[in-house]
Write a protein that holds these residues in place. Structure first.
Motif, PDB file in Angstrom:
ATOM      1  N   ALA A  57       0.492  -1.159   0.273  1.00 34.36           N
ATOM      2  CA  ALA A  57       0.431  -0.252   0.067  1.00 34.36           C
ATOM      3  C   ALA A  57       0.648   1.145  -0.134  1.00 34.36           C
ATOM      4  O   ALA A  57       0.929   2.403  -0.470  1.00 34.36           O
ATOM      5  CB  ALA A  57      -0.647   0.058   1.360  1.00 34.36           C
ATOM      6  N   HIS A  58       2.096   0.861   0.548  1.00 39.79           N
ATOM      7  CA  HIS A  58       2.831   1.805   1.192  1.00 39.79           C
ATOM      8  C   HIS A  58       3.243   2.939  -0.503  1.00 39.79           C
ATOM      9  O   HIS A  58       3.727   4.055  -0.738  1.00 39.79           O
ATOM     10  CB  HIS A  58       4.005   2.093   1.995  1.00 39.79           C
TER      11      HIS A  58
ATOM     12  N   GLN B  56       1.178   7.249  -6.167  1.00 43.16           N
ATOM     13  CA  GLN B  56       0.129   8.184  -6.934  1.00 43.16           C
ATOM     14  C   GLN B  56       0.581   9.497  -6.341  1.00 43.16           C
ATOM     15  O   GLN B  56       0.547   9.882  -7.610  1.00 43.16           O
ATOM     16  CB  GLN B  56      -1.167   7.564  -5.236  1.00 43.16           C
ATOM     17  N   LEU B  57       1.351  10.058  -5.134  1.00 44.35           N
ATOM     18  CA  LEU B  57       1.836  11.327  -4.764  1.00 44.35           C
ATOM     19  C   LEU B  57       3.107  11.961  -6.226  1.00 44.35           C
ATOM     20  O   LEU B  57       2.187  12.597  -6.929  1.00 44.35           O
ATOM     21  CB  LEU B  57       2.648  11.176  -3.964  1.00 44.35           C
ATOM     22  N   VAL B  58       3.508  11.211  -6.844  1.00 50.55           N
ATOM     23  CA  VAL B  58       4.506  10.847  -7.513  1.00 50.55           C
ATOM     24  C   VAL B  58       3.682  11.406  -8.723  1.00 50.55           C
ATOM     25  O   VAL B  58       4.421  12.433  -9.284  1.00 50.55           O
ATOM     26  CB  VAL B  58       6.030   9.952  -8.150  1.00 50.55           C
TER      27      VAL B  58
ATOM     28  N   LEU C 155      -9.462  14.598   0.431  1.00 53.62           N
ATOM     29  CA  LEU C 155      -7.808  13.464   0.008  1.00 53.62           C
ATOM     30  C   LEU C 155      -8.708  12.600  -0.736  1.00 53.62           C
ATOM     31  O   LEU C 155      -9.785  12.016  -0.218  1.00 53.62           O
ATOM     32  CB  LEU C 155      -7.510  13.223   1.587  1.00 53.62           C
ATOM     33  N   GLY C 156      -8.635  12.571  -2.009  1.00 46.78           N
ATOM     34  CA  GLY C 156      -9.443  11.397  -2.840  1.00 46.78           C
ATOM     35  C   GLY C 156      -7.830  10.245  -3.180  1.00 46.78           C
ATOM     36  O   GLY C 156      -6.729  11.161  -3.655  1.00 46.78           O
ATOM     37  N   PHE C 157      -7.765   9.058  -3.531  1.00 47.92           N
ATOM     38  CA  PHE C 157      -6.918   8.096  -3.845  1.00 47.92           C
ATOM     39  C   PHE C 157      -7.148   7.050  -4.311  1.00 47.92           C
ATOM     40  O   PHE C 157      -8.303   6.846  -4.258  1.00 47.92           O
ATOM     41  CB  PHE C 157      -5.690   7.624  -3.171  1.00 47.92           C
ATOM     42  N   THR C 158      -6.733   6.223  -5.571  1.00 49.99           N
ATOM     43  CA  THR C 158      -6.718   5.352  -5.399  1.00 49.99           C
ATOM     44  C   THR C 158      -6.540   4.098  -4.892  1.00 49.99           C
ATOM     45  O   THR C 158      -5.112   3.774  -4.541  1.00 49.99           O
ATOM     46  CB  THR C 158      -6.503   4.737  -7.238  1.00 49.99           C
ATOM     47  N   HIS C 159      -7.640   3.131  -4.166  1.00 54.78           N
ATOM     48  CA  HIS C 159      -7.466   1.826  -3.102  1.00 54.78           C
ATOM     49  C   HIS C 159      -5.824   1.145  -3.863  1.00 54.78           C
ATOM     50  O   HIS C 159      -5.628   0.585  -5.376  1.00 54.78           O
ATOM     51  CB  HIS C 159      -8.368   1.080  -3.165  1.00 54.78           C
ATOM     52  N   PRO C 160      -4.747   0.946  -3.525  1.00 49.92           N
ATOM     53  CA  PRO C 160      -3.290   0.343  -3.580  1.00 49.92           C
ATOM     54  C   PRO C 160      -3.904  -1.189  -4.110  1.00 49.92           C
ATOM     55  O   PRO C 160      -3.243  -2.121  -4.906  1.00 49.92           O
ATOM     56  CB  PRO C 160      -2.846   0.224  -2.308  1.00 49.92           C
TER      57      PRO C 160
ATOM     58  N   TYR D  57     -11.266   3.969  -6.724  1.00 53.36           N
ATOM     59  CA  TYR D  57     -10.917   5.801  -6.610  1.00 53.36           C
ATOM     60  C   TYR D  57     -11.775   5.551  -5.154  1.00 53.36           C
ATOM     61  O   TYR D  57     -13.305   5.538  -5.207  1.00 53.36           O
ATOM     62  CB  TYR D  57     -11.641   7.289  -7.489  1.00 53.36           C
ATOM     63  N   LEU D  58     -10.871   6.195  -3.887  1.00 56.93           N
ATOM     64  CA  LEU D  58     -11.919   6.311  -2.943  1.00 56.93           C
ATOM     65  C   LEU D  58     -11.693   8.110  -2.539  1.00 56.93           C
ATOM     66  O   LEU D  58     -10.203   8.300  -3.031  1.00 56.93           O
ATOM     67  CB  LEU D  58     -11.480   6.408  -1.680  1.00 56.93           C
TER      68      LEU D  58
END
Length: 304
Positions: free
Chosen positions: A153-154, A160-162, A272-277, A282-283
């Motif tokens: 996950a990390h 995703q941040l990059v 805060l939104g991101f794709t679950h690893p 998308y959450l």
């Protein structure tokens, strides 16, 4: 200490070393391998190499894996505001005034101390003082943070941040009345040579930094804005808003001394939104403004 010896095969020739090594042993993430390289624990053909080294057929690699370091940060029971949690990730709403991770001389009362009491499974990529921490917000900034509960996950969240695919929107109160409704600040940020504890817009030893903003409301001498990060540099919003002449209200480092009665900058990481690893879903999460922030807005409206 444990030493592992590997030999690069022809089909891996030309790959970056972190990719090649993690492909040989998929229990090691590329981020973990990069960290070992930086610490001099990866030797290729008898020599230390750089993280961007491209492997060749027959390369002999020796990796020295250190013994697990005893975590010397104490778990502390805290009333954490958890917005989401599963076996891979956790989203928490950090209150104003809380430090994200321990540092020398400040080993208690941080978000990490609380996370360690809340759950035992946090990723170890960032070391013993920052377990699970993928990104951070300043002590006096409130709002949402994503936390990794394992190395898979990390690495996904960092990538995703990059790639700039994480949604991060902040609410802020700034000095001055911004005349235009929206804008983009594209100005590189680096360490301030005159003050090593501060960041500044500079062309020297800097990194790309892009902030988008929209005006939500205008008051006498102040503006309420939403800022969306495209990059995530240290103090980015605080530095960028000062750079265009509208420093954050209450900011002790980058703002004027005469400001609103608030202990620290008026800044809240609200979306805060991101794709679950693991699921690739998308959450997105939204945390309301803290009461102190709402009170400031009411005060400004009444003044106007």
């Amino acid at each position: 200490m444990n030493q592992i010896e590997l030999t690069i095969q022809q089909e891996q020739q030309g790959d970056r070393i972190d990719k090649a090594v993690s492909a040989i042993n998929n229990e090691w993430s590329r981020t973990q391998v990069q960290q070992w390289i930086k610490e001099g624990q990866v030797i290729v053909n008898g020599k230390e190499i750089k993280p961007n080294y491209k492997v060749a057929d027959g390369d002999q690699i020796i990796i020295t894996i250190p013994d697990p370091e005893e975590l010397d940060v104490v778990a502390e029971e805290m009333n954490l505001e958890i917005y989401y949690e599963d076996s891979d990730v956790l989203v928490v709403n950090k209150p104003r005034g809380m430090v994200v991770h321990p540092a020398p001389g400040h080993l208690t009362g941080t978000l990490v101390n609380g996370l360690m009491a809340h759950c035992k499974d946090l990723s170890g990529i960032n070391g013993v003082l920052r377990p699970g921490i993928v990104h951070r917000i300043d002590k006096d900034t409130s709002g949402l943070l994503m936390v990794a509960k394992n190395d898979l996950a990390h690495e996904s969240l960092v990538n995703q941040l990059v790639k700039k695919t994480v949604t991060r929107k902040y609410k802020a109160i700034v000095h001055g009345t911004i005349p235009h409704d929206h804008g983009t600040i594209d100005a590189p940020i680096g360490r301030d040579k005159r003050d090593r504890q501060s960041m500044t817009v500079t062309d020297e030893n800097s990194k790309e930094a892009v902030t988008h903003f929209n005006v939500i409301d205008r008051f006498k001498d102040f503006t309420f804005v939403e800022c969306q990060l495209e990059t995530g540099r240290t103090h980015q919003i605080r530095v960028h808003m000062k750079y265009i002449g509208y420093p954050l209200a209450g900011d002790p480092k980058y703002g004027p001394k005469k400001t609103l009665s608030i202990d620290g900058q008026a800044l809240h990481a609200g979306v805060l939104g991101f794709t679950h690893p693991r699921t690739n879903e998308y959450l997105e999460f939204e945390a309301p403004l803290p009461e102190e922030f709402k009170s400031l807005l009411t005060l400004l409206k009444n003044r106007s």
